[in-house]
Scaffold this active site. Sequence first.
Site, short mmCIF file in Angstrom:
data_model
loop_
_atom_site.label_atom_id
_atom_site.label_comp_id
_atom_site.label_asym_id
_atom_site.label_seq_id
_atom_site.Cartn_x
_atom_site.Cartn_y
_atom_site.Cartn_z
N GLU A 148 0.83 -1.21 0.00
CA GLU A 148 0.00 0.00 0.00
C GLU A 148 0.86 1.26 0.00
O GLU A 148 0.53 2.25 -0.66
CB GLU A 148 -0.95 -0.01 1.21
CG GLU A 148 -1.93 -1.16 1.22
CD GLU A 148 -2.73 -1.27 -0.07
OE1 GLU A 148 -2.98 -0.23 -0.72
OE2 GLU A 148 -3.12 -2.40 -0.44
N HIS A 208 1.91 2.04 -3.46
CA HIS A 208 0.90 2.80 -4.19
C HIS A 208 1.02 4.29 -3.89
O HIS A 208 0.89 5.13 -4.78
CB HIS A 208 -0.51 2.32 -3.81
CG HIS A 208 -0.95 1.09 -4.54
ND1 HIS A 208 -0.92 0.98 -5.91
CD2 HIS A 208 -1.48 -0.07 -4.08
CE1 HIS A 208 -1.40 -0.20 -6.27
NE2 HIS A 208 -1.74 -0.86 -5.18
#
Length: 293
Positions: free
Chosen positions: A131, A134
Site C-alpha cells: 500500500e 501505491h
Amino acid sequence: MNAVRTGLLLAGMTALFLAIGAVIGGQQGALIAFLIALGTNAFAYWNSDRMVLRMHNARPVDHRNAPDLYALVADLARRAELPVPAVYFIDTDQPNAFATGRNPQNAAVAVTRGLMQTLSRDELAGVIAHELAHVKNRDTLTMTVAATIAGAIGFLSQFGLFFGGSSDSRNNPLGPIGAILLMILGPIAAMVIQMAISRTREYSADRLGAEISGQPLALASALARIQTVAQGRPMMSAERNPASASLFIVNPLTGRGVAELFRTHPRTEERIRRLKALATERSQIHSRMGPWG
C-alpha cells in the site's frame, strides 16, 4: 513502461468522455463535458480520501490505541522514504487493505480487522509495504482520476440516453444508432479501461512493496491467504460501493460470472508467480555477491 501505458489509458478514457459529450451536444457538448471532467477531478483531488474512508466506515488509529500497527506502518514508511501516513481501521472480517490520498503528504492506509487476525507480522508488513508503494507511485491519485472519469462517463451516457443526443447530424457523424450504441457501450469501455489501469498499477506496487519490506515471499504468502479467506467473508461496504474495489490489495467483491470480465486486479496466481521470481532473483544476486557483498 507502466507509466506510459497508464497515461495512454487515461488519455483514452478522457477522449471517450469528450466523444460522448460531442454526441450529446456537438461541439458545445464536448466543451461542457470537458468542464465537467475538470470539475469532477478537482473535487476528487481534494475529497477522494475522505469519501472512500467514509464509504468503508474506517476509523483513525494511532500509537495510543493501536501501537503495534502504527509502529509497523511508521517503520515501513521510513524504509520507503515517505511521511508516515494516517492509519485507519475497518471493522470487518474480510482480510483486506487499501491506500488513499492525493499525495504522500496527505496519504492514508486502511487495514481491516480480518487482515490483522489472518496474517503473520511478516505478511502484514508485506501488505502495508504494498500500500505504501501505491502512495510512493502516486497510484492513489491515478486511480481516483480514473474512477471519477469512469463515473462521469456513466452519468453522461445516462443523461444522453434519457434526453437524446444532438439532433444536428453535422455534429453527430455517428448517426442516431451509432450515438445510442456509443452511450450504451461507452460506460462499459470506460470500466474496462479503469480495470486495465488498476491491473497495471498492482504489478508495480507488488514489486516495490516487496523491495520496501525486503520479503517478497511474505507478500506472496499474504496474497494467497487473503484471496482464499476473502471469498468466504463478504465486505458489505465494498458490495455497496463497487467503484472502490480497485483500491484494495485484493478484489473485495464476491461476484462471479460476468463480473470476471471486469476484474479489478490481476490474477492472484500471476502476482504470486512474479513475487516468487523476484525472490529467486534477489537470492541469486546475494549468492553472487558473497558474504562481503
